[in-house]
Design an enzyme around this catalytic site. Structure first.
Site, short mmCIF file in Angstrom:
data_model
loop_
_atom_site.label_atom_id
_atom_site.label_comp_id
_atom_site.label_asym_id
_atom_site.label_seq_id
_atom_site.Cartn_x
_atom_site.Cartn_y
_atom_site.Cartn_z
N GLU A 1 33.86 30.87 -4.77
CA GLU A 1 32.54 31.36 -5.18
C GLU A 1 32.38 32.83 -4.82
OE1 GLU A 1 27.92 29.97 -4.72
OE2 GLU A 1 29.08 30.22 -2.89
N LYS B 1 24.77 30.37 -11.41
CA LYS B 1 24.33 29.36 -10.44
C LYS B 1 22.84 29.05 -10.62
CE LYS B 1 24.78 28.31 -5.49
NZ LYS B 1 25.31 28.81 -4.20
N CYS C 1 29.33 25.98 -5.32
CA CYS C 1 28.85 25.66 -3.97
C CYS C 1 27.87 24.49 -3.95
CB CYS C 1 28.28 26.93 -3.35
SG CYS C 1 28.13 26.92 -1.55
#
Length: 316
Positions: free
Chosen positions: A45, A136, A170
């Protein structure tokens, strides 16, 4: 063999907050993985140009603090605008080696004005084409001080030999509905990218594999204070309170039965290789398939908005 896929996990430290140097490291990594006939290469990430570790060590939530403003500006300057061709060299190398790549990066999204930062997971196929950019959905805790929330446009899956691959960033991997969005599109190889840390990967990797009856690849970066470039703004202020090790890796792979194919690797930098056999997916889907025979869409069903969000739509 079409049912076998050779994957490589890039458990590396970026040249922290240095876009040009990190791109060079990515290029070198692709070349090395290509020499080993890798078919899918995954970076952690926000690998390009790095995770915002300073927020936890510089009073990141303090209002109007100059150190955080200057670090954020530095971060923005070292983030990527895909539209300007900043990933072109990486795409060319992917094509040269016939290798698909998942790359975690910071995106300074032009279609959102070009100033806010998005934690994006980019999929480049084996032809060197960018096929999805997943921003994200929900930055985690102190990440919200520097990252903007994304949208559903990147909740996409991609064919890769006999596999169907998708990925999340994540703690998105803890969100049941985004996972389901990928499962429902046929995902059977799930890529979970992390900034690093065994505490992140040791439980969720096997859980997702067991839930989805898919292979799950968790890829984490490394970061030590010794990896911070001396040119980093306010470096003395950052390292004053930071631990020596901020991310210890923990990259790993679980199989469709939820058991380890490769247990978490800690404190080791380099490329980690594994070959996956697609047939294992079919074997484990016999008794459970979360979006197939073991689902009830007449009772519960997920709606996904994949429209790319923008503030301004220009009508000519």
């Amino acid at each position: 063999m079409e049912n076998h896929l050779k994957v490589a996990m890039a458990q590396l430290a970026p040249i922290w907050l240095d876009k040009s140097a990190t791109i060079k490291k990515i290029e070198e990594t692709i070349q090395k993985a290509g020499s080993e006939k890798t078919e899918l290469l995954v970076f952690g990430e926000a690998f390009l140009p790095g995770y915002p570790f300073w927020l936890a060590h510089t009073e990141g939530a303090a209002w109007d603090l100059k150190v955080n403003k200057e670090l954020h500006a530095h971060y923005a300057r070292n983030s990527i605008q895909i539209e300007t061709g900043e990933l072109d060299s990486i795409c060319k190398l992917a094509k040269k080696h016939g290798m698909a790549i998942y790359l975690g990066m910071m995106e300074r999204a032009k279609d959102r004005g070009g100033h806010s930062l998005y934690c994006s997971l980019v999929y480049i196929n084996e032809k060197g084409e960018i096929k999805s950019v997943h921003r994200k959905l929900q930055p985690t805790y102190d990440e919200r001080l520097t990252w903007a929330p994304g949208d559903g446009n990147g909740l996409q899956v991609h064919p890769l030999k006999q596999f169907t691959v998708g990925g999340l960033n994540c703690w998105e991997n803890w969100m049941p509905l985004p996972r389901t969005a990928l499962y429902g599109q046929g995902e059977n190889l799930h890529v979970a990218v992390w900034p690093g840390g065994l505490h992140n990967t040791k439980d969720i990797t096997r859980f997702i594999a067991r839930e989805s009856r898919s292979f799950v690849i968790s890829v984490s970066s490394l970061m030590r204070t010794s990896d911070f470039p001396k040119t980093t703004p306010h470096l003395d202020e950052i390292v004053k309170k930071a631990p020596e090790v901020l991310a210890n890796g923990g990259s790993c792979i679980a199989g469709p039965d939820g058991e380890w194919v490769l247990e978490p690797v800690v404190d080791k930098e380099g490329l980690i290789y594994q070959t996956l056999d697609f047939n294992r997916v079919y074997e484990e889907r016999q008794n459970f398939d979360p979006v197939g025979h073991y689902s009830r869409p007449d009772v519960t069903k997920l709606t996904v908005n994949r429209e790319r969000q923008t503030t301004v739509e220009i009508e000519n």
